[in-house]
Scaffold this active site. Structure first.
Site, short mmCIF file in Angstrom:
data_model
loop_
_atom_site.label_atom_id
_atom_site.label_comp_id
_atom_site.label_asym_id
_atom_site.label_seq_id
_atom_site.Cartn_x
_atom_site.Cartn_y
_atom_site.Cartn_z
N SER A 55 40.31 33.00 38.32
CA SER A 55 41.47 32.14 38.52
C SER A 55 41.86 31.33 37.29
O SER A 55 42.90 30.66 37.31
CB SER A 55 41.23 31.19 39.70
OG SER A 55 41.45 31.85 40.92
N LYS A 58 45.35 31.72 36.00
CA LYS A 58 46.51 30.94 36.45
C LYS A 58 46.98 29.92 35.40
O LYS A 58 48.08 29.38 35.51
CB LYS A 58 46.18 30.24 37.76
CG LYS A 58 45.93 31.21 38.93
CD LYS A 58 45.70 30.46 40.23
CE LYS A 58 45.54 31.40 41.41
NZ LYS A 58 44.19 31.98 41.51
N SER A 115 45.04 26.34 43.47
CA SER A 115 44.66 27.68 42.99
C SER A 115 45.15 28.77 43.94
O SER A 115 44.47 29.78 44.18
CB SER A 115 43.14 27.79 42.82
OG SER A 115 42.79 28.90 42.04
N LYS A 217 40.94 24.18 34.86
CA LYS A 217 41.00 25.19 35.92
C LYS A 217 39.65 25.87 36.12
O LYS A 217 38.99 26.27 35.16
CB LYS A 217 42.05 26.25 35.56
CG LYS A 217 42.36 27.22 36.70
CD LYS A 217 43.19 26.54 37.76
CE LYS A 217 43.30 27.41 39.02
NZ LYS A 217 42.01 27.47 39.76
#
Length: 384
Positions: A55, A58, A115, A217
């Site tokens: 993730s 992202k 997320s 993140k």
């Protein structure tokens, strides 16, 4: 070569530790710790090796959207029609619903804070026409940022055999994000977001553990392990860390904290050169002015171990017998900052003003004098 000690460079220095220990030993596949404002790598391990970004992908998804907003291609108020594909996405969700419209602002929060894979696909389809079209944009941006060890196959970070990045590339991306899109980046420090009456917490636990942390993140898949891009700012110094391949959720945060503490404790970022300040004055031949001030056109900061700021010296290197005309900003030579007999920074030494040439006879007389002086070794020494 004569070295000139410049006291102003060591003003307000914190005289701290007498040594700099090695970076902490961490059980990770790879990591990197950088100071983004000076583009300094403080510590790294396998930082160029391929990792599954999960993730952390992202970050690029939101980066592309931030750039499109900055270029007026889309706006935060645009209403995005949610497709069935976006609604059906597996994994973490924002809980958007097919057939309904959600504004870009909320989708960005769903990507950054929650997320959400569903939010990532929805905004990718809106900004790129299709998710595949958006992925092409992601890879184009990666190329422009010289993320040479990165290829994206989707907007979410879901596993794909040819979807990879590196710790160094993700640090580069995050650094540019912070510099170019501070308003969008500020969403990364938000601890929670409620959408569709569902409140979800930011998965980045650094936001609770360290008040100086403001992003970035998390990422996790079975193959990638537990990963994190983190960032914190203390005073004028910012650090970005990327850790990949941790064996547990908690250990990725502990590893990030250890790296950040190491960087802030043993290193410092300080301004060493001021824009438009004269650091050297030299003679000019054939000009309406006889001398020229040299310096830099932008403030310059460097990141070093704290003890390395104690005895900075500066070397000036420029050509002999510089002749008019001179334009402001014209490169005249180089300036080197030296610590412990090692060059730690080098930049162009430029003219701080323009100087017009004399008329024909004035230039001719200057060249004659220059020739006479050169016969007796009286011309200026251009390295000191």
């Amino acid at each position: 070569m004569k070295k000139l000690l410049i006291p102003l460079l060591i003003s307000n220095i914190i005289y701290a530790q007498s040594f700099v220990p090695d970076a902490p030993e961490l059980n990770l596949k790879s990591y990197i710790l950088i100071e983004p404002n000076t583009n300094t790598v403080i510590a790294e391990f396998n930082s160029d090796s391929e990792i599954e970004p999960a993730s952390m992908t992202k970050i690029m998804t939101s980066y592309v959207v931030a750039d499109q907003i900055a270029n007026d291609l889309i706006s935060l108020d645009d209403q995005v029609l949610i497709s069935e594909k976006a609604w059906r996405m597996e994994g973490s969700k924002m809980f958007i619903e097919a057939g309904k419209k959600v504004n870009v602002s909320d989708l960005l929060k769903g990507i950054i804070i929650q997320s959400g894979n569903d939010a990532s696909v929805a905004i990718a389809e809106y900004a790129g026409g299709t998710e595949r079209g958006f992925v092409d944009l992601m890879n184009a941006y990666a190329g422009s940022l010289e993320m040479d060890n990165t290829i994206f196959q989707n907007s979410t970070g879901l596993p794909h055999e040819n979807h990879f990045s590196s710790a160094k590339d993700l640090a580069t991306l995050t650094s540019d994000f912070i510099k170019r899109f501070p308003d969008i980046y500020s969403l990364y420090k938000e601890k929670q977001f409620t959408f569709n009456n569902i409140k979800q917490l930011n998965r980045n636990k650094l936001l609770w553990r360290d008040d100086s942390s403001d992003g970035v993140k998390t990422g996790h898949t079975e193959a990638a392990g537990y990963c994190l891009v983190g960032s914190a700012k203390r005073g004028d110094m910012r650090l970005i860390t990327v850790v990949a391949g941790s064996d547990s959720d908690n250990n990725r945060f502990l590893a990030s904290q250890r790296l950040l503490e190491y960087g802030f404790r043993f290193f410092a970022t300080q301004k060493v050169l001021s824009a438009n300040q004269e650091y050297k004055n030299i003679n000019i031949w054939g000009g309406v002015e006889k001398s020229l001030g040299l310096g830099v056109l932008e403030d310059i900061s460097i990141t070093l171990p704290r003890t390395s700021f104690k005895d900075l010296t500066v070397n000036y290197n420029y050509s002999n017998n510089i002749q008019a005309p001179i334009e402001i900003g014209q490169k005249i030579g180089t300036l080197e900052i030296v610590s412990n007999d090692e060059i730690v920074f080098s930049t162009e030494l430029v003219a701080l003003q323009s100087i017009k040439a004399k008329g024909f006879f004035g230039r001719l007389w200057s060249k004659f004098l220059l020739w006479i002086f050169s016969l007796f070794g009286m011309t200026e020494n251009g390295t000191n």
